[in-house]
Design a protein around this motif. Structure first.
Motif, mmCIF file in Angstrom:
data_model
loop_
_atom_site.group_PDB
_atom_site.id
_atom_site.type_symbol
_atom_site.label_atom_id
_atom_site.label_comp_id
_atom_site.label_asym_id
_atom_site.label_seq_id
_atom_site.Cartn_x
_atom_site.Cartn_y
_atom_site.Cartn_z
ATOM 1 N N LYS A 93 14.532 36.178 -78.178
ATOM 2 C CA LYS A 93 15.780 36.865 -77.863
ATOM 3 C C LYS A 93 16.025 38.061 -78.773
ATOM 4 O O LYS A 93 16.619 39.064 -78.371
ATOM 5 N N THR A 94 15.568 37.973 -80.020
ATOM 6 C CA THR A 94 15.780 39.063 -80.974
ATOM 7 C C THR A 94 15.096 40.342 -80.495
ATOM 8 O O THR A 94 15.674 41.434 -80.508
ATOM 9 N N TYR A 95 13.861 40.209 -80.062
ATOM 10 C CA TYR A 95 13.097 41.378 -79.601
ATOM 11 C C TYR A 95 13.160 41.558 -78.088
ATOM 12 O O TYR A 95 12.620 42.519 -77.550
ATOM 13 N N GLU A 96 13.839 40.623 -77.412
ATOM 14 C CA GLU A 96 14.011 40.674 -75.965
ATOM 15 C C GLU A 96 12.677 40.844 -75.240
ATOM 16 O O GLU A 96 12.496 41.720 -74.392
ATOM 17 N N GLU A 97 11.729 39.979 -75.596
ATOM 18 C CA GLU A 97 10.418 40.032 -74.975
ATOM 19 C C GLU A 97 9.756 38.662 -75.025
ATOM 20 O O GLU A 97 10.103 37.825 -75.865
ATOM 21 N N PHE A 98 8.812 38.457 -74.140
ATOM 22 C CA PHE A 98 8.009 37.239 -74.185
ATOM 23 C C PHE A 98 6.931 37.383 -75.260
ATOM 24 O O PHE A 98 6.286 38.431 -75.367
#
Length: 499
Positions: A93-98
């Motif tokens: 969630k912090t980097y908004e990526e898988f």
């Protein structure tokens, strides 16, 4: 018996027999002498899906494509044996990526992990986390974060969750878990030696297994279907794979809303690790063959190789699914007394991999590998089936290929026809010539009714090849054997005189 591909040159004495199409696969059950020559009595490590015999299934070291870079994963040299592995597509969630990771468990009771989202090829030990028994694992949200949950059936192990970044967190007072699935915001598990109990966690906290009206609990299931061995969540139901059948759990929310419905009842044992959700159906291996289950109907699959499976105990059979194909690592009886690959190693459990297309029913058979885990990896530009092994490849992670090679070693490929009298039991057959196309070097073996073998070495060519035979037999079979990585055999034709 009628052969459509037998063309009379002289209707009294000469036959031209065409084996122009290998598409029909293998048949080990039907009496040999009533089968046409282009149905194999035995075949492995070939791909015959095009009608020709070409390179079959293989494995190579696992590669992952990240952006424009393809990396080959590097297993640490200190790892002696990989027992199992898991792929998790974690969302940060912090980097908004898988940020997908691959984790494996070793015979040293350690866990290693590797990031799949970077160009780093290394695996790293997951510190402060060991399991005394091989764990099961699942990916789920806990406290608003995506976590990997590990647990085992060893009383000294605890359920442990890891978010892919921080130190793992362990939770006490959890049952000894054999198999695990998420359903209705809970974890459901088959546990320890209590084969008649289905355990479930708290709805609001999947790591809370305390037995109470408001936390977790268990359901006792006692009927003729036997023990509870696996759980699979699909759509709105949890399916319980049992020793002799399938049951279904429905309901959400309160424990009192759960209902059990007993569905399929089998008179043959189900090998639970082979049961895999394949699109809209579950495929599984039973003691008497391969079955599909669509949620209501339990149907046997008619495939020519099934008789090779039922001659062994396949308790170690393992299933996988990718791109419309069901994969079954199992033990097959090839009935030839040879030792191919892992079969030369004492204590092997599986010796074959079957690739089965669930839509067309087409299949391929790979021989000589002892697979102990199968899973798909699907990220970005990567979609592949990955395996770990026992015996000679036990410290490797391999991805499935169609190269006919097993880690750079060209596999031995065999196709053998039924032994036949061609519908003329009272006639002697004089095998004059064999014509075919073969791009790679091959060996042709003719075996007669007296079990005599005649071998012919054939050099590959881009032109048609004519092989003089000059053999007499009442019954005969023909084999095409290749250990060449340019294998491509097509349109064989036999010229036979009847005497």
């Amino acid at each position: 018996m009628f052969y459509r591909d037998i063309l009379p040159i002289n209707e009294h004495t000469v036959l031209q027999v065409k084996l122009s199409n290998f598409l029909n696969g293998v048949d080990t059950k039907t009496e040999q002498n009533i089968l046409p020559l282009n149905i194999a009595r035995q075949t492995y490590n070939y791909d015959f899906s095009s009608g020709a015999l070409t390179n079959g299934l293989g494995f190579k070291d696992l590669t992952i494509t990240v952006g424009d870079v393809t990396k080959t994963m590097s297993v640490p040299s200190t790892v002696s044996e990989i027992k199992n592995f898991w792929f998790f597509n974690n969302y940060n969630k912090t980097y908004e990526e898988f940020q997908p990771v691959l984790v494996f468990y070793t015979s040293e009771k350690k866990l290693y992990w590797a990031p799949m989202y970077t160009t780093d090829t290394n695996f790293y030990e997951l510190l402060n986390l060991t399991f005394n028994s091989e764990p099961v694992a699942i990916n789920m949200y806990i406290d608003g974060r995506n976590r990997i949950v590990f647990c085992s059936n060893n009383e000294n192990d605890q359920l442990t969750a890891w978010d892919g970044q921080n130190f793992p967190v362990s939770y006490p007072d959890t049952p000894k878990i054999n198999t695990l699935a998420t359903h209705a915001n809970r974890l459901f598990a088959t546990v320890g030696n209590m084969k008649n109990e289905l355990w479930f966690s708290d709805e609001t906290n999947p790591c809370n297994w305390n037995v109470s009206e408001f936390d977790g609990g268990y359901i006792e299931i006692n009927d003729e279907r036997g023990g509870l061995n696996n759980v699979i969540s699909y759509k709105n139901y949890l399916y319980i794979i049992r020793e002799f059948g399938i049951s279904r759990v429905s309901g959400y929310g309160e424990q009192t809303d759960f209902t059990i419905k007993h569905l399929a009842l089998s008179n043959s044992r189900i090998y639970e690790k082979s049961a895999i959700l394949c699109g809209d159906i579950i495929l599984m291996l039973c003691r008497d063959g391969l079955y599909s289950f669509d949620g209501i109907n339990f149907s046997k699959i008619d495939a020519g190789f099934v008789d090779m499976i039922t001659k062994f105990d396949n308790s170690n059979a393992i299933g996988g699914f990718l791109d419309g194909k069901y994969y079954l690592a199992c033990k097959l009886d090839f009935g030839d007394g040879q030792q191919i690959g892992c079969e030369a190693t004492q204590g092997y459990q599986n010796n074959a991999l079957v690739e089965f297309d669930i839509n067309s029913g087409e299949y391929l058979i790979m021989r000589g590998v002892d697979i102990c885990a199968l899973r798909p990896i699907q990220i970005d530009k990567t979609s592949k089936l990955v395996a770990c092994f026992k015996t000679q490849y036990q410290n490797k992670l391999g991805e499935l290929t169609h190269s006919g090679k097993i880690f750079d070693t060209v596999s031995k490929k065999v196709w053998t026809s039924p032994k036949t009298d061609m519908g003329y039991p009272d006639k002697t057959k004089v095998l004059r010539n064999l014509c075919l196309l073969s791009k790679g070097d091959i060996t042709v073996i003719i075996k007669t009714e007296e079990e005599k073998e005649y071998k012919f070495s054939v050099m590959g060519s881009n032109k048609p090849i004519k092989i003089p035979l000059s053999l007499r037999a009442k019954l005969f079979s023909i084999s095409f054997i290749s250990e060449d990585d340019t294998c491509n055999i097509s349109n064989p034709q036999l010229e036979i005189n009847l005497v």
